[in-house]
Design a protein around this motif. Structure first.
Motif, PDB file in Angstrom:
ATOM      1  N   ALA A 234       0.813  -1.219   0.000  1.00 40.16           N
ATOM      2  CA  ALA A 234       0.000   0.000   0.000  1.00 40.16           C
ATOM      3  C   ALA A 234       0.844   1.266   0.000  1.00 40.16           C
ATOM      4  CB  ALA A 234      -0.929   0.000   1.214  1.00 40.16           C
ATOM      5  N   ASN A 235       2.163   1.103  -0.042  1.00 42.49           N
ATOM      6  CA  ASN A 235       3.080   2.260  -0.002  1.00 42.49           C
ATOM      7  C   ASN A 235       2.771   3.152   1.193  1.00 42.49           C
ATOM      8  OD1 ASN A 235       5.258   3.798  -0.979  1.00 42.49           O
ATOM      9  ND2 ASN A 235       3.902   5.133  -2.171  1.00 42.49           N
ATOM     10  N   ALA A 236       2.555   2.512   2.346  1.00 46.06           N
ATOM     11  CA  ALA A 236       2.134   3.224   3.545  1.00 46.06           C
ATOM     12  C   ALA A 236       3.313   3.822   4.299  1.00 46.06           C
ATOM     13  CB  ALA A 236       1.378   2.271   4.470  1.00 46.06           C
ATOM     14  N   THR A 237       3.067   4.960   4.937  1.00 46.17           N
ATOM     15  CA  THR A 237       3.985   5.450   5.962  1.00 46.17           C
ATOM     16  C   THR A 237       3.841   4.497   7.139  1.00 46.17           C
ATOM     17  OG1 THR A 237       3.706   7.739   5.252  1.00 46.17           O
ATOM     18  CG2 THR A 237       4.515   7.378   7.495  1.00 46.17           C
ATOM     19  N   THR A 238       4.925   3.858   7.525  1.00 45.04           N
ATOM     20  CA  THR A 238       4.835   2.722   8.445  1.00 45.04           C
ATOM     21  C   THR A 238       5.732   2.898   9.658  1.00 45.04           C
ATOM     22  OG1 THR A 238       4.433   1.274   6.550  1.00 45.04           O
ATOM     23  CG2 THR A 238       5.058   0.206   8.611  1.00 45.04           C
ATOM     24  N   ILE A 239       5.205   2.503  10.819  1.00 43.77           N
ATOM     25  CA  ILE A 239       6.035   2.373  12.014  1.00 43.77           C
ATOM     26  C   ILE A 239       5.803   0.990  12.609  1.00 43.77           C
ATOM     27  CG2 ILE A 239       5.981   4.841  12.555  1.00 43.77           C
ATOM     28  CD1 ILE A 239       4.118   4.083  14.936  1.00 43.77           C
ATOM     29  N   GLU A 240       6.735   0.528  13.425  1.00 46.19           N
ATOM     30  CA  GLU A 240       6.591  -0.724  14.136  1.00 46.19           C
ATOM     31  C   GLU A 240       6.584  -0.440  15.634  1.00 46.19           C
ATOM     32  OE1 GLU A 240       9.033  -3.945  12.909  1.00 46.19           O
ATOM     33  OE2 GLU A 240       8.454  -3.731  10.793  1.00 46.19           O
ATOM     34  N   VAL A 241       5.650  -1.068  16.324  1.00 44.65           N
ATOM     35  CA  VAL A 241       5.499  -0.905  17.772  1.00 44.65           C
ATOM     36  C   VAL A 241       5.607  -2.278  18.415  1.00 44.65           C
ATOM     37  CG1 VAL A 241       3.940  -0.213  19.628  1.00 44.65           C
ATOM     38  CG2 VAL A 241       4.098   1.176  17.556  1.00 44.65           C
ATOM     39  N   ASP A 242       6.359  -2.349  19.481  1.00 46.85           N
ATOM     40  CA  ASP A 242       6.575  -3.599  20.190  1.00 46.85           C
ATOM     41  C   ASP A 242       5.332  -3.918  21.014  1.00 46.85           C
ATOM     42  OD1 ASP A 242       7.670  -5.805  21.363  1.00 46.85           O
ATOM     43  OD2 ASP A 242       8.959  -4.698  22.755  1.00 46.85           O
ATOM     44  N   GLY A 243       4.357  -4.582  20.376  1.00 47.31           N
ATOM     45  CA  GLY A 243       3.097  -4.828  21.060  1.00 47.31           C
ATOM     46  C   GLY A 243       2.362  -6.016  20.487  1.00 47.31           C
ATOM     47  N   SER A 244       1.312  -6.437  21.188  1.00 42.35           N
ATOM     48  CA  SER A 244       0.458  -7.538  20.758  1.00 42.35           C
ATOM     49  C   SER A 244      -0.581  -7.034  19.760  1.00 42.35           C
ATOM     50  CB  SER A 244      -0.246  -8.148  21.974  1.00 42.35           C
ATOM     51  OG  SER A 244      -1.251  -7.254  22.450  1.00 42.35           O
ATOM     52  N   HIS A 245      -1.491  -7.933  19.386  1.00 46.17           N
ATOM     53  CA  HIS A 245      -2.572  -7.535  18.487  1.00 46.17           C
ATOM     54  C   HIS A 245      -3.422  -6.437  19.112  1.00 46.17           C
ATOM     55  CE1 HIS A 245      -5.066  -8.058  14.987  1.00 46.17           C
ATOM     56  NE2 HIS A 245      -6.138  -8.339  15.713  1.00 46.17           N
ATOM     57  N   ALA A 246      -3.523  -6.431  20.438  1.00 45.07           N
ATOM     58  CA  ALA A 246      -4.297  -5.404  21.150  1.00 45.07           C
ATOM     59  C   ALA A 246      -3.440  -4.197  21.489  1.00 45.07           C
ATOM     60  CB  ALA A 246      -4.904  -6.002  22.412  1.00 45.07           C
ATOM     61  N   VAL A 247      -2.614  -3.783  20.544  1.00 47.61           N
ATOM     62  CA  VAL A 247      -1.652  -2.703  20.793  1.00 47.61           C
ATOM     63  C   VAL A 247      -2.337  -1.380  21.135  1.00 47.61           C
ATOM     64  CG1 VAL A 247      -1.469  -2.120  18.329  1.00 47.61           C
ATOM     65  CG2 VAL A 247       0.446  -1.611  19.879  1.00 47.61           C
ATOM     66  N   ALA A 248      -3.537  -1.153  20.635  1.00 43.09           N
ATOM     67  CA  ALA A 248      -4.246   0.094  20.955  1.00 43.09           C
ATOM     68  C   ALA A 248      -4.660   0.144  22.415  1.00 43.09           C
ATOM     69  CB  ALA A 248      -5.472   0.255  20.058  1.00 43.09           C
ATOM     70  N   VAL A 249      -4.818  -1.029  23.040  1.00 42.63           N
ATOM     71  CA  VAL A 249      -5.156  -1.097  24.460  1.00 42.63           C
ATOM     72  C   VAL A 249      -3.887  -1.009  25.309  1.00 42.63           C
ATOM     73  CG1 VAL A 249      -6.236  -2.477  26.277  1.00 42.63           C
ATOM     74  CG2 VAL A 249      -7.207  -2.467  23.969  1.00 42.63           C
ATOM     75  N   SER A 250      -2.864  -1.739  24.909  1.00 45.49           N
ATOM     76  CA  SER A 250      -1.645  -1.804  25.725  1.00 45.49           C
ATOM     77  C   SER A 250      -0.760  -0.575  25.565  1.00 45.49           C
ATOM     78  CB  SER A 250      -0.846  -3.062  25.376  1.00 45.49           C
ATOM     79  OG  SER A 250      -0.400  -3.040  24.026  1.00 45.49           O
ATOM     80  N   GLN A 251      -0.781   0.049  24.386  1.00 48.75           N
ATOM     81  CA  GLN A 251       0.078   1.203  24.138  1.00 48.75           C
ATOM     82  C   GLN A 251      -0.707   2.326  23.443  1.00 48.75           C
ATOM     83  OE1 GLN A 251       4.219   0.633  23.165  1.00 48.75           O
ATOM     84  NE2 GLN A 251       3.882  -1.562  22.964  1.00 48.75           N
TER      85      GLN A 251
END
Length: 239
Positions: free
Chosen positions: A204-221
């Protein structure tokens, strides 16, 4: 150039519900960025996308549409029916190409144990028939969905099942081909393999970052997720 701050519209995925975005909403609104989480019925990308689009069209001004997991397929569909969508943000999410199903995508990713945790339920349709819905076995929920969430048991108890046919439905036009795209990869995701997330983001030619998290990253981080969404909002406000 627009000085109008886009509204962030957040769409949850399977086995989750609106409150999964609570921490992210708190972070965004504390910065003066309007944000809401809308209903997602988990019936299939086309229907769910059309209903999200109807809610987006009610908003005056531009919208940054954010999807988690299955919600990525939903925002891809919704953006085709709402002209005020200014950007798409995928958070540990599916980014389907036209004609792809989620099952197609899962089959192209490295194998994991997620399918072993799914529990089928036969539920009535209202016309005398039955259909299959899927939830995650609560005893496996934390390991497969929310390994880094302290209160994962509560998330497992409040999860919403998804219609099994949602994984088989073919995606419509890929709206990400004509909009700015942002993609957050959760590096310890046990639901959508991180390599699959990276592949979809690159396609998708996305602006991308990687976060050290689980699938529920929006809850944990939530702060890390909100920071990333805010970057898309800020880019849209000055475009």
């Amino acid at each position: 150039m627009s000085n109008e701050t886009p509204t962030v519209v957040l769409v949850h995925g399977a086995f989750a519900e609106n409150s999964s975005w609570s921490g992210v909403i708190a972070e965004l609104t504390s910065r003066g960025i309007p944000a809401i989480a809308v209903a997602n019925e988990l019936r299939g990308p086309a229907l769910d996308g059309s209903r999200v689009a109807a809610q987006v069209r009610e908003i005056d001004g531009p919208v940054v549409l954010v999807g988690h997991s299955y919600g990525g397929a939903v925002i891809t569909a919704a953006a085709n029916q709402a002209d005020n969508v200014s950007a798409l943000v995928y958070v540990a999410a599916f980014v389907p190409e036209e004609g792809e199903s989620l099952q197609d995508l899962l089959g192209s990713f490295p194998a994991n144990d997620f399918a072993s945790g799914l529990v089928p339920h036969q539920l009535p349709t209202g016309d005398g028939a039955e259909e299959t819905w899927l939830s995650i076995d609560r005893s496996k929920f934390q390991a497969l969905f929310a390994a880094d969430v302290e209160d994962a048991e509560q998330l497992g108890r409040t999860q919403r099942p998804i219609a099994a046919v949602a994984f088989e439905e073919k995606s419509g036009a890929a709206s990400w081909k004509r909009l700015p795209v942002y993609d957050l990869v959760a590096t310890h995701d046990e639901a959508i393999h991180p390599d699959g997330q990276r592949t979809m983001a690159a396609r998708a030619n996305a602006t991308t970052i990687e976060v050290d998290g689980s699938h529920a990253v929006a809850v944990s981080q939530p702060k890390a997720v909100a920071d990333f969404i805010a970057s898309a909002v800020e880019a849209g406000a000055t475009r």
